[in-house]
Motif scaffolding. Structure first.
Motif, short mmCIF file in Angstrom:
data_model
loop_
_atom_site.label_atom_id
_atom_site.label_comp_id
_atom_site.label_asym_id
_atom_site.label_seq_id
_atom_site.Cartn_x
_atom_site.Cartn_y
_atom_site.Cartn_z
N VAL A 150 0.84 -1.20 0.00
CA VAL A 150 0.00 0.00 0.00
C VAL A 150 0.88 1.26 0.00
O VAL A 150 0.67 2.18 -0.79
CB VAL A 150 -0.95 -0.01 1.22
CG1 VAL A 150 -1.60 1.34 1.42
CG2 VAL A 150 -2.01 -1.08 1.05
N CYS A 151 1.91 1.26 0.88
CA CYS A 151 2.80 2.41 0.93
C CYS A 151 3.53 2.57 -0.41
O CYS A 151 3.73 3.69 -0.88
CB CYS A 151 3.83 2.26 2.04
SG CYS A 151 3.10 2.41 3.65
N GLY A 152 3.91 1.43 -0.98
CA GLY A 152 4.57 1.46 -2.29
C GLY A 152 3.69 2.14 -3.33
O GLY A 152 4.13 3.03 -4.06
N PHE A 153 2.42 1.73 -3.37
CA PHE A 153 1.47 2.32 -4.33
C PHE A 153 1.35 3.83 -4.10
O PHE A 153 1.33 4.62 -5.03
CB PHE A 153 0.09 1.68 -4.15
CG PHE A 153 -0.13 0.48 -5.02
CD1 PHE A 153 -0.01 0.58 -6.41
CD2 PHE A 153 -0.47 -0.74 -4.48
CE1 PHE A 153 -0.22 -0.53 -7.20
CE2 PHE A 153 -0.68 -1.87 -5.28
CZ PHE A 153 -0.55 -1.75 -6.64
N MET A 154 1.26 4.19 -2.82
CA MET A 154 1.03 5.60 -2.51
C MET A 154 2.25 6.44 -2.87
O MET A 154 2.12 7.51 -3.45
CB MET A 154 0.69 5.75 -1.04
CG MET A 154 -0.66 5.15 -0.78
SD MET A 154 -1.31 5.65 0.75
CE MET A 154 -2.74 4.63 0.82
N VAL A 155 3.43 5.93 -2.50
CA VAL A 155 4.64 6.68 -2.83
C VAL A 155 4.78 6.78 -4.35
O VAL A 155 5.13 7.83 -4.89
CB VAL A 155 5.89 6.03 -2.17
CG1 VAL A 155 7.17 6.61 -2.73
CG2 VAL A 155 5.83 6.26 -0.67
N PHE A 156 4.46 5.69 -5.03
CA PHE A 156 4.53 5.70 -6.51
C PHE A 156 3.64 6.81 -7.07
O PHE A 156 4.07 7.62 -7.89
CB PHE A 156 4.09 4.34 -7.05
CG PHE A 156 3.90 4.31 -8.54
CD1 PHE A 156 4.99 4.31 -9.40
CD2 PHE A 156 2.63 4.30 -9.10
CE1 PHE A 156 4.82 4.31 -10.77
CE2 PHE A 156 2.44 4.28 -10.46
CZ PHE A 156 3.54 4.28 -11.30
N SER A 157 2.38 6.86 -6.59
CA SER A 157 1.47 7.86 -7.16
C SER A 157 1.87 9.27 -6.75
O SER A 157 1.82 10.19 -7.56
CB SER A 157 0.01 7.56 -6.79
OG SER A 157 -0.09 7.42 -5.41
N LEU A 158 2.34 9.43 -5.52
CA LEU A 158 2.72 10.78 -5.08
C LEU A 158 3.99 11.26 -5.79
O LEU A 158 4.06 12.41 -6.22
CB LEU A 158 2.93 10.81 -3.55
CG LEU A 158 1.65 10.70 -2.72
CD1 LEU A 158 1.98 10.70 -1.24
CD2 LEU A 158 0.70 11.83 -3.02
N VAL A 159 4.98 10.37 -5.91
CA VAL A 159 6.22 10.78 -6.60
C VAL A 159 5.91 11.06 -8.07
O VAL A 159 6.40 12.04 -8.64
CB VAL A 159 7.33 9.71 -6.46
CG1 VAL A 159 8.54 10.05 -7.30
CG2 VAL A 159 7.75 9.57 -5.01
N SER A 160 5.06 10.24 -8.68
CA SER A 160 4.74 10.43 -10.10
C SER A 160 4.04 11.76 -10.32
O SER A 160 4.41 12.52 -11.22
CB SER A 160 3.84 9.29 -10.60
OG SER A 160 4.51 8.08 -10.49
N ILE A 161 3.03 12.04 -9.49
CA ILE A 161 2.28 13.29 -9.69
C ILE A 161 3.17 14.48 -9.34
O ILE A 161 3.10 15.53 -9.99
CB ILE A 161 0.94 13.29 -8.90
CG1 ILE A 161 0.02 14.43 -9.36
CG2 ILE A 161 1.13 13.38 -7.43
CD1 ILE A 161 -0.71 14.15 -10.61
N SER A 162 4.07 14.30 -8.35
CA SER A 162 5.01 15.39 -8.02
C SER A 162 5.97 15.60 -9.19
O SER A 162 6.34 16.74 -9.49
CB SER A 162 5.82 15.06 -6.77
OG SER A 162 4.96 14.84 -5.70
N ALA A 163 6.38 14.49 -9.83
CA ALA A 163 7.28 14.60 -10.99
C ALA A 163 6.58 15.36 -12.11
O ALA A 163 7.17 16.21 -12.77
CB ALA A 163 7.70 13.21 -11.46
N LEU A 164 5.29 15.06 -12.31
CA LEU A 164 4.53 15.76 -13.34
C LEU A 164 4.44 17.25 -12.99
O LEU A 164 4.59 18.12 -13.84
CB LEU A 164 3.12 15.15 -13.43
CG LEU A 164 2.23 15.66 -14.56
CD1 LEU A 164 2.84 15.37 -15.91
CD2 LEU A 164 0.85 15.04 -14.47
#
Lengths: 252, 787
Positions: free
Chosen positions: B432-446
């Motif tokens: 779950v944390c992996g998914f969340m960090v993935f989505s947060l880092v991705s959207i932050s990267a965008l």
């Protein structure tokens, strides 16, 4: 003789299904230094509850308990934790080893709490205790890989790692076969002779035989006490007869 | 009846789990319903509005010089059987040389078509019968206009001011990402303007086409035939089909709502994993009870059905809440997402797509529940009763000897040990944390990508520029080299970093009307970095976008036949790049290359990039001096603010999504941490009580428990960061592929990675520490009762 535990008007009550259940009633007692003390009594007499009160594991409804001159009945969590680390070692009937830790780790888990001792020293102490309790070759085993007797030895080593002033034991042989039970009792007795104060709650006559002093608890009150000379294996049958006689008089 | 007993029992035993699962279902259905409703209806609304205003299927704009060609094509189109209707309309074509100004002081640099107001348009504000100019709603919001504001048109020195008489929805050219915009004038004013001397050069024709949909062919086949017969696509200066217009209008809506949809899918996956874990751990808790019920005569099927019904009941309850909630969230989110579409949101929650998405989610919930519960079938009654409280977690475990962790403080050591031996239990939270960090880092990267105005502009088809300079068209003046001389002069200026020209022409590439960028020099400002191969160096070379390469079936080393104004030449493809102009259907070449087919081609505009932004006014003054020396009538505009303004909508939108995702991720982490903390505390009650009896204080145990969650958070974060490396660019590549950005390179920064990792970990530690207050109650009495 020096008193190490003293209680005054100690009471413990529980509310159970709307009724007040008085487990301990105004208990006044003293436990003396250097003795192997045993508390006996029928089921439901309040033996274990008394042990929990004396060892600071549970709080009294009223009355006072002092251990080595220190009141334990009104301690805060941090002080209670320090009391358990420094003064009281506890052995359970069901051993209660942490199932995910090895034998050695179970012993050290308590040892790490001692202030002013390095981890290296704790490990050294733990190794010495495993040798003393005869489980040095089982250090790497998990509780599930040990017999009941071995687990109880580990629990004793764990209880002794911080060199407590008093070792409390709640039915230490209750979950063991007779051979393992005897080994544990011999171990406890030898510890006592080496200077360790021991307070045991038991049903077991064999355990009571090793006692210097026996307290009999009935319906939450101390009904009587018996002092015995130091235990010797050779004199055990005579001592057993004397004990049975006394217990019969108590309504055992 | 048996089934209801099982459900009742589960609800009574697991109150907090029941509440959390309902909340999770509510959150996910709320997001999913909103995203699905907006995605579904925005396109429907676009189509409905296009029908209402009778938007043509194809348009082509012909300049004044191309008017005879327009007449020919118009006549040919009229005769074709595929043609349902064709219309030729006189218009004015302004804007690309900065001849339109809205309200304030800035010139509008996009192309503007001025038309007489068509009767079929309805206004969102104003009066159609009033005199004045009518402006699309997309410009109303981007230029912050209100009724009666002035719009100035400057044509060959003639300036005309018109008050805004109304705003209209324009599905045709109204989208923020469509290069051209149309303004309407009332009939009388338009006729007067057309007759004025200044407007003569700007007169143009707009040919609009509608095809017969009953001709037995699809639209692209019909257009292919029509283009072959009439040369419609090869003529004129701006040929656009409705699909392209629709894509340009809906692109931001699709991106914003697509991101929310992807995020809700991610949350759904997290919820399904949670359900699987909760069922597994509840089964382990309930072994004995299952065995007893089984012994009493409850069939395993009844037990499984009861537990499945319990899960689906929670989902339905949450889902119903989500459906009701989405009625309130759909409008604000839709208005936000459709801000740049050119049309306004008129819809609400759509029952059909909502029911479909909720049903699909319900099927997944049932499937995961069944997969988790089927182990009940393998359990014998006696085995279940005997296994009541076995430490089944510890059958397979990885041991980290605590003696080796001596450098760590005790609570951390205990936490590390605890996590290592209970890894399967904690695995859910790691994922779950992996998914969340993935989505947060991705959207932050965008968000990082969007922070850099140059890159945002490049992503959405604009070139980077500080000052835009263009030559005012003066009738009767012949084409000369003065502008190029001017560009060379400006390049010598010490405050100027770079001067380049990037102009677009529609040409015929291998029979297809496509956009061609004619670039004076490839610099970091026009961002034509090749993905493969190299940039064109010689006059017989060109680059294609990956989309054009596929569209024309041409790769590096192939030649492309380009026809422009009757001349034809072959060019060698030397590189592939990406651009969102015209949905990626574009190529580029050097000006020398373009002059092979258009020998008289001259620049009329250029972009200037400064070394130091503060020297802008000084450079503008020098531009004026250099222009006068070269005999040029120049329009100079500081475009940095304008480009930033244009991109700020996109940036703000992405930033709003970042904030939304953070809030949702923290809510989700809160729900799951609460659920798991309660479960773990229950499972570890005995161990915690033992530790208390050994002398561990409540504070130490709480810290140990919370640090376990910290380790989980960090492990999950590691998994998430690894996933970012593997999947983020691919995910955004798929999302932006539709607008021509085939290879997306996310700007992953240290801050973008560290912020979600730290915030999630700190949140997990703090939240689990708070929940672990219950440890206070774990004493030796509970221990003896448990045993």
């Amino acid at each position: 003789m020096k008193t190490i535990i003293e209680t005054s008007n100690l009471c413990k009550s529980y509310a159970s299904e709307g009724q007040q259940l008085h487990v301990l009633r105004n208990i006044d007692l003293e436990i003396y230094d250097g003795q192997f003390t045993v508390i006996m009594g029928p089921s439901g007499s309040g033996k274990s509850t008394l042990l929990y009160m004396l060892s600071g594991m549970d709080t009294a409804t009223s009355g006072t308990v002092s251990v080595c001159g220190e009141p334990v009945h009104k301690k805060k969590d941090r002080d209670t934790a320090r009391f358990r680390q420094e003064t009281a070692g506890f052995i359970f009937q069901q051993m209660n080893l942490l199932s995910h830790l090895t034998c050695f780790e179970n012993i050290c888990t308590a040892g790490y709490l001692k202030k002013g001792r390095s981890k290296k020293e704790t490990h050294q102490e733990a190794r010495e205790l495993t040798e003393r309790t005869g489980i040095s070759d089982l250090s790497r085993r998990l509780p599930s890989q040990m017999s009941g007797g071995q687990q109880q030895r580990c629990a004793i080593a764990r209880a002794l790692i911080n060199r407590p002033k008093i070792l409390f034991a709640d039915e230490p042989t209750g979950a063991l076969n007779s051979a393992s039970g005897k080994e544990i009792l011999d171990l406890l007795y030898s510890l006592c002779r080496a200077g360790q104060n021991i307070l045991v709650v038991t049903h077991d006559l064999k355990a009571a035989l090793r006692a210097d002093r026996i307290l009999y608890l009935k319906d939450g009150k101390i009904e009587g006490e018996l002092s015995l000379p130091p235990y010797e294996e050779a004199g055990a049958p005579v001592r057993e007869k004397q004990l049975i006689g006394w217990l019969s008089g108590m309504g055992w | 009846m048996g089934i209801f007993m099982v459900i009742k029992n589960d609800i009574r035993k697991r109150k907090s789990q029941t509440v959390i699962l309902i909340l999770l279902s509510l959150l996910i259905t709320l997001l999913m319903n909103t995203a699905v409703s907006v995605l579904w209806q925005s396109r429907e609304q676009y189509d409905r509005m296009a029908r209402k205003v009778n938007a043509p299927e194809v348009i082509n704009i012909f300049t004044k010089q191309q008017k005879p060609e327009a007449e020919k094509v118009y006549q040919k189109l009229k005769k074709q059987t595929e043609t349902k209707s064709v219309q030729k309309e006189d218009i004015l074509l302004l804007g690309q040389d900065n001849s339109v100004r809205f309200g304030g002081n800035k010139w509008f640099s996009n192309g503007i078509i001025i038309r007489a107001v068509p009767g079929q348009y309805t206004l969102t504000e104003g009066n159609l019968h009033r005199k004045g100019i009518f402006v699309p709603v997309s410009l109303q919001s981007s230029e912050q206009l209100k009724l009666q504001d002035d719009v100035m048109l400057q044509m060959s020195g003639q300036k005309k001011k018109y008050p805004i008489a109304g705003f209209f929805e324009d599905p045709f050219l109204g989208g923020a990402m469509t290069g051209y915009k149309q303004l309407f004038l009332d009939q009388e004013t338009f006729r007067e303007l057309m007759k004025s001397p200044g407007a003569q050069h700007y007169q143009a024709s707009l040919v609009s086409l509608w095809t017969k949909s009953d001709a037995g062919t699809n639209f692209s086949d019909r257009m292919k035939t029509l283009n072959e017969k009439t040369g419609f696509s090869r003529s004129g200066s701006l040929y656009m089909e409705s699909s392209m217009m629709k894509m340009s209008s809906m692109i931001l809506t699709d991106i914003f709502m697509g991101l929310i949809f992807l995020f809700s899918l991610l949350l759904l996956v997290i919820m399904l994993i949670t359900i699987r874990y909760l069922i597994a751990s509840s089964l382990e808790d309930d072994y004995k009870e299952i065995g007893v019920l089984n012994a009493l005569g409850y069939s395993k099927r009844t037990l499984v059905s009861g537990k499945m019904l319990y899960m689906i009941l929670l989902f339905i309850l949450g889902g119903a809440g989500g459906c009701i909630g989405s009625v309130f969230t759909v409008s604000p989110l839709a208005r936000f997402a459709m801000d740049g579409s050119g049309i306004l949101w008129h819809g609400g929650v759509r029952p059909v797509p909502v029911m479909v998405s909720v049903s699909v989610m319900a099927v997944f919930v049932l499937l995961v529940s069944w997969l988790s519960l089927k182990r009940i079938y393998k359990l014998s009654t006696i085995q279940a009763i005997r296994n009541g409280k076995e430490d089944i977690y510890f059958k397979k475990r990885y041991q980290i000897p605590m003696e080796r962790l001596t450098v760590l403080p005790l609570p951390f050591r205990m936490a590390a040990k605890n996590v290592s031996v209970r890894l399967p239990q904690y695995m859910l939270l790691i994922i779950v944390c992996g998914f969340m960090v993935f989505s947060l880092v991705s959207i932050s990267a965008l968000n990082e990508n969007m922070k850099d105005i140059k890159k945002t502009a490049a992503l959405f088809g604009n070139t980077d520029s500080d000052i835009s300079v263009s030559e005012t068209f003066t009738p009767g003046i012949k084409e000369n080299d003065s502008f190029e001389e001017f560009m060379k002069t400006m390049e010598q200026e010490k405050d100027v970093r770079s001067v380049y020209s990037s102009e677009h022409e529609y040409v015929d590439m291998d029979g297809q009307k496509m956009l061609l960028s004619v670039i004076s020099r490839f610099t970091d400002g026009n961002y034509q970095e090749p993905l493969d191969g190299r940039i064109p160096k010689y006059d017989n070379e060109m680059m294609l976008t990956e989309i054009s390469s596929k569209y024309l079936s041409k790769n590096i080393g192939d030649t492309v036949r380009i026809t422009y104004e009757g001349k034809e030449k072959k060019y060698l493809v030397v590189g592939l790049y990406q651009s969102s102009n015209d949905g990626g259907k574009i190529g580029c070449m050097t000006v020398e290359g373009f002059r092979k087919i258009s020998s008289g081609y001259k620049y009329h505009s250029c972009e200037i990039l400064l070394k130091d932004q503060s020297k802008e006014q000084k450079v503008i003054k020098r531009i004026g001096q250099a222009g006068r020396r070269a005999g040029l009538d120049l329009k100079t505009e500081s475009v940095r603010d304008q480009v930033e303004g244009m991109m700020s909508d996109i940036q703000n939108g992405i930033l709003a999504l970042v904030v939304l995702f953070y809030i949702l991720c923290l809510c989700m982490s809160g729900f799951i941490t609460f659920l798991l903390s309660m479960t773990f505390l229950k499972q570890q009650k005995r161990d915690l009580a033992i530790q208390r009896s050994l002398g561990y204080s409540v504070r130490q145990l709480r810290l140990q428990f919370a640090l376990g969650f910290g380790i989980i958070g960090l492990s999950g974060a590691l998994l998430g960061v690894l996933s970012v490396g593997l999947f983020t660019n691919r995910m955004f590549g798929a999302l932006f592929g539709s607008i021509g950005i085939t290879r997306f390179y996310a700007e992953i920064t240290a801050v973008g990675v560290v912020t979600p990792v730290i915030s999630l970990t700190v949140f997990l530690i703090a939240f689990s520490y708070l929940i672990s207050r219950v440890i206070k109650k774990y004493g030796v009495r509970q221990l003896s009762e448990d045993i």
